[in-house]
Design a protein around this motif. Structure first.
Motif, mmCIF file in Angstrom:
data_model
loop_
_atom_site.group_PDB
_atom_site.id
_atom_site.type_symbol
_atom_site.label_atom_id
_atom_site.label_comp_id
_atom_site.label_asym_id
_atom_site.label_seq_id
_atom_site.Cartn_x
_atom_site.Cartn_y
_atom_site.Cartn_z
ATOM 1 N N LEU A 4 1.092 -0.832 -0.054
ATOM 2 C CA LEU A 4 -0.399 0.105 -0.267
ATOM 3 C C LEU A 4 1.169 1.541 -0.021
ATOM 4 O O LEU A 4 0.935 2.564 -0.658
ATOM 5 C CB LEU A 4 -0.889 -0.086 1.213
ATOM 6 C CG LEU A 4 -1.741 -1.151 1.095
ATOM 7 C CD1 LEU A 4 -3.067 -1.201 2.229
ATOM 8 C CD2 LEU A 4 -3.677 -0.835 0.099
ATOM 9 N N ASP A 5 2.098 0.846 0.796
ATOM 10 C CA ASP A 5 2.557 2.310 0.650
ATOM 11 C C ASP A 5 3.556 2.352 -0.776
ATOM 12 O O ASP A 5 2.916 3.767 -1.098
ATOM 13 C CB ASP A 5 4.032 2.150 1.823
ATOM 14 C CG ASP A 5 4.280 2.447 2.724
ATOM 15 O OD1 ASP A 5 2.754 2.694 2.979
ATOM 16 O OD2 ASP A 5 4.333 1.587 4.162
ATOM 17 N N ALA A 6 3.717 1.933 -1.564
ATOM 18 C CA ALA A 6 4.238 1.767 -2.711
ATOM 19 C C ALA A 6 2.906 2.278 -3.635
ATOM 20 O O ALA A 6 3.775 3.040 -4.581
ATOM 21 C CB ALA A 6 5.309 0.236 -3.886
ATOM 22 N N ALA A 7 1.779 1.811 -3.769
ATOM 23 C CA ALA A 7 1.008 1.673 -4.567
ATOM 24 C C ALA A 7 0.682 3.950 -4.163
ATOM 25 O O ALA A 7 -0.190 4.470 -4.841
ATOM 26 C CB ALA A 7 -0.192 1.241 -4.151
ATOM 27 N N VAL A 8 0.535 4.513 -2.596
ATOM 28 C CA VAL A 8 0.300 5.585 -2.391
ATOM 29 C C VAL A 8 1.354 6.627 -3.638
ATOM 30 O O VAL A 8 0.693 7.536 -4.191
ATOM 31 C CB VAL A 8 -0.132 5.377 -1.349
ATOM 32 C CG1 VAL A 8 -0.427 7.168 -1.029
ATOM 33 C CG2 VAL A 8 -1.253 5.356 -0.283
ATOM 34 N N ALA A 9 2.186 6.513 -2.919
ATOM 35 C CA ALA A 9 3.961 6.821 -3.577
ATOM 36 C C ALA A 9 3.874 6.640 -4.718
ATOM 37 O O ALA A 9 3.819 8.119 -5.386
ATOM 38 C CB ALA A 9 5.097 6.195 -2.747
ATOM 39 N N ALA A 10 2.878 6.088 -5.777
ATOM 40 C CA ALA A 10 3.078 5.991 -7.049
ATOM 41 C C ALA A 10 1.907 6.876 -7.097
ATOM 42 O O ALA A 10 1.704 7.370 -8.700
ATOM 43 C CB ALA A 10 2.787 4.580 -8.006
ATOM 44 N N SER A 11 0.820 6.998 -6.703
ATOM 45 C CA SER A 11 -0.013 7.676 -7.159
ATOM 46 C C SER A 11 -0.084 9.236 -6.804
ATOM 47 O O SER A 11 -0.952 9.904 -7.220
ATOM 48 C CB SER A 11 -1.562 7.108 -6.351
ATOM 49 O OG SER A 11 -2.315 5.912 -6.463
ATOM 50 N N LEU A 12 0.568 9.760 -6.053
ATOM 51 C CA LEU A 12 0.942 10.976 -5.380
ATOM 52 C C LEU A 12 1.270 11.972 -6.596
ATOM 53 O O LEU A 12 0.656 13.299 -7.181
ATOM 54 C CB LEU A 12 1.255 11.380 -4.450
ATOM 55 C CG LEU A 12 1.397 10.363 -3.330
ATOM 56 C CD1 LEU A 12 2.054 10.789 -1.624
ATOM 57 C CD2 LEU A 12 -0.388 11.105 -3.123
ATOM 58 N N VAL A 13 1.451 11.267 -7.534
ATOM 59 C CA VAL A 13 1.604 12.614 -9.210
ATOM 60 C C VAL A 13 0.999 13.048 -9.961
ATOM 61 O O VAL A 13 1.074 13.698 -10.590
ATOM 62 C CB VAL A 13 3.449 11.927 -9.915
ATOM 63 C CG1 VAL A 13 3.115 10.478 -10.263
ATOM 64 C CG2 VAL A 13 3.596 12.708 -10.936
ATOM 65 N N ALA A 14 -0.089 11.820 -9.569
ATOM 66 C CA ALA A 14 -1.534 12.075 -10.265
ATOM 67 C C ALA A 14 -2.217 12.879 -9.925
ATOM 68 O O ALA A 14 -3.134 14.569 -10.737
ATOM 69 C CB ALA A 14 -2.520 11.344 -10.433
ATOM 70 N N VAL A 15 -2.046 13.948 -8.915
ATOM 71 C CA VAL A 15 -2.739 15.409 -8.158
ATOM 72 C C VAL A 15 -1.785 16.259 -8.521
ATOM 73 O O VAL A 15 -0.952 17.069 -8.084
ATOM 74 C CB VAL A 15 -2.082 15.117 -6.656
ATOM 75 C CG1 VAL A 15 -3.637 16.348 -5.573
ATOM 76 C CG2 VAL A 15 -2.429 14.018 -5.513
ATOM 77 N N THR A 16 -3.049 16.577 -9.249
ATOM 78 C CA THR A 16 -2.384 18.373 -10.439
ATOM 79 C C THR A 16 -2.903 19.292 -9.996
ATOM 80 O O THR A 16 -3.234 20.377 -10.658
ATOM 81 C CB THR A 16 -2.136 17.913 -12.044
ATOM 82 O OG1 THR A 16 -3.495 16.895 -12.601
ATOM 83 C CG2 THR A 16 -0.959 16.922 -12.245
ATOM 84 N N GLN A 17 -4.225 18.756 -9.327
ATOM 85 C CA GLN A 17 -5.244 19.912 -8.861
ATOM 86 C C GLN A 17 -4.507 21.266 -8.134
ATOM 87 O O GLN A 17 -3.672 21.252 -7.244
ATOM 88 C CB GLN A 17 -5.877 19.450 -8.752
ATOM 89 C CG GLN A 17 -7.627 20.720 -8.512
ATOM 90 C CD GLN A 17 -8.805 20.628 -9.355
ATOM 91 O OE1 GLN A 17 -8.131 20.293 -10.778
ATOM 92 N NE2 GLN A 17 -9.611 21.173 -9.834
ATOM 93 N N PRO A 18 -4.514 22.823 -7.967
ATOM 94 C CA PRO A 18 -3.731 23.786 -8.442
ATOM 95 C C PRO A 18 -4.674 23.820 -6.499
ATOM 96 O O PRO A 18 -5.560 23.637 -6.638
ATOM 97 C CB PRO A 18 -3.411 24.479 -9.131
ATOM 98 C CG PRO A 18 -4.802 24.023 -9.373
ATOM 99 C CD PRO A 18 -4.535 23.204 -9.674
ATOM 100 N N ASP A 19 -3.622 24.893 -5.563
ATOM 101 C CA ASP A 19 -4.469 25.082 -4.357
ATOM 102 C C ASP A 19 -5.800 25.665 -5.120
ATOM 103 O O ASP A 19 -5.636 26.329 -6.113
ATOM 104 C CB ASP A 19 -3.152 26.283 -4.024
ATOM 105 C CG ASP A 19 -1.929 25.312 -2.984
ATOM 106 O OD1 ASP A 19 -1.331 23.645 -3.693
ATOM 107 O OD2 ASP A 19 -1.423 25.630 -3.225
ATOM 108 N N ASP A 20 -6.655 25.885 -4.176
ATOM 109 C CA ASP A 20 -8.193 26.907 -4.084
ATOM 110 C C ASP A 20 -7.908 27.432 -3.132
ATOM 111 O O ASP A 20 -7.472 27.585 -2.152
ATOM 112 C CB ASP A 20 -8.736 26.070 -4.744
ATOM 113 C CG ASP A 20 -9.483 24.726 -3.865
ATOM 114 O OD1 ASP A 20 -9.552 24.814 -2.942
ATOM 115 O OD2 ASP A 20 -9.431 24.059 -5.031
ATOM 116 N N THR A 21 -9.237 27.802 -3.128
ATOM 117 C CA THR A 21 -9.796 28.779 -1.628
ATOM 118 C C THR A 21 -10.141 27.381 -0.568
ATOM 119 O O THR A 21 -9.941 28.134 0.428
ATOM 120 C CB THR A 21 -10.028 29.299 -1.859
ATOM 121 O OG1 THR A 21 -11.979 29.168 -2.633
ATOM 122 C CG2 THR A 21 -10.545 30.503 -2.835
ATOM 123 N N ASN A 22 -9.748 26.184 -0.624
ATOM 124 C CA ASN A 22 -10.665 25.222 0.127
ATOM 125 C C ASN A 22 -9.144 24.805 0.759
ATOM 126 O O ASN A 22 -9.606 24.808 2.440
ATOM 127 C CB ASN A 22 -11.311 24.272 -0.128
ATOM 128 C CG ASN A 22 -12.476 25.269 -0.707
ATOM 129 O OD1 ASN A 22 -13.619 26.332 -0.087
ATOM 130 N ND2 ASN A 22 -13.344 25.578 -1.868
#
Length: 290
Positions: free
Chosen positions: A243-261
């Motif tokens: 699970l650690d490896a799966a999570v680490a491989a997934s974080l690069v998919a987060v491309t949504q920038p910071d917003d007001t929330n």
């Protein structure tokens, strides 16, 4: 605010509706209207013509087939959520539907309308992407089936041509014995997801996972299949290091920038937490098969 001036047509045939769309590049399809009409009131959408499809024959009903659930264009969220045959064929659907807005909106909004709106933080696009489903679009040149991974192109953007109407969506059934899970982080219940994660998997009698599918919403400009995580987890016992490896491989998919929330770093933390929880929950629900 009030909407800009617009025309209104309520054709009774699909051919007439398509013709109206083809004749006006600024025309838009009206089904449930739970997203479009508020957008018009804020003048975020300014159609010159609304083509109301609610009176067209053949655009209502749900059919559970041998491999997929067919949802016609005018099926409301609530109808989809409460259908007992759908629940038996794919219980993940009812679990996801409980997170879609609130009951009054689900009573009016349509499943296909949500898919066509393609908000990257919405649950229905994630569900279609997670299951590997598709939509059928019909236009002047005929009909075509579009896989979810090709249909959702970017923020509020799909592969549907302007003169096409999506007449149905196809949600595959869960594989025999598969476990399922979905949850999301929201500011308030009923809001769009800050991050949402769905998971489907099966367990071999050896205890190793097979057929792992994981998808997320709210992290990019469209729903995202986390294929690297799937590859890592397939064939494993879903232990902590896996699970650690799966999570680490997934974080690069987060491309949504910071917003007001929330910040992008918050989304990454939420994504990791949800992946771990949804994989564990799906594994608990999965039946051990040969």
């Amino acid at each position: 605010m009030k909407p800009s001036i617009f025309g209104y047509e309520a054709p009774t045939t699909l051919e007439a509706a398509i013709s109206l769309l083809a004749g006006d590049p600024d025309a838009m399809v009206l089904a449930g209207g739970q997203t479009l009409l508020p957008a018009m009131n804020f003048r975020a959408a300014n159609p010159s013509l609304l083509v109301d499809i609610q009176h067209i024959q053949g655009l209502r009903g749900i059919a559970v087939g041998s491999d997929a659930i067919i949802v016609k264009a005018m099926v409301r969220h609530r109808e989809f959520e409460l259908d007992e045959e759908v629940k038996r064929a794919n219980p993940l659907i009812a679990e996801v539907m409980q997170h879609v807005a609130h009951i009054p909106i689900r009573n009016r909004g349509t499943v296909v309308g949500s898919l066509c709106h393609a908000d990257p933080s919405a649950e229905m696009p994630l569900l279609l992407a997670l299951l590997g489903g598709s939509v059928v679009a019909q236009g002047p040149s005929g009909s075509r089936e579009i896989a979810a991974e090709k249909f959702f192109q970017s923020f509020l953007t799909t592969a549907r041509n302007h003169d096409e109407i999506v007449v149905e969506a196809r949600f595959p059934l869960l594989p025999a014995g598969a476990g399922w899970a979905f949850d999301e982080v929201t500011r308030r219940h009923g809001d769009y997801a800050v991050v949402g994660v769905g998971c489907v998997l099966a367990l071999h009698r050896s205890g190793r996972a097979t057929g792992v599918r994981i998808a997320a919403c709210g992290i990019a400009d469209r729903p995202i299949r986390l294929k690297d995580a799937e590859t890592i987890l397939n064939g494993t016992t879903l232990g902590p290091l896996d699970l650690d490896a799966a999570v680490a491989a997934s974080l690069v998919a987060v491309t949504q920038p910071d917003d007001t929330n929330v910040s992008q770093s918050y989304r990454r933390r939420a994504l990791g937490t949800l992946i771990r929880r949804m994989v564990a929950r799906a594994a608990q629900r999965a039946e051990t098969v040969a």
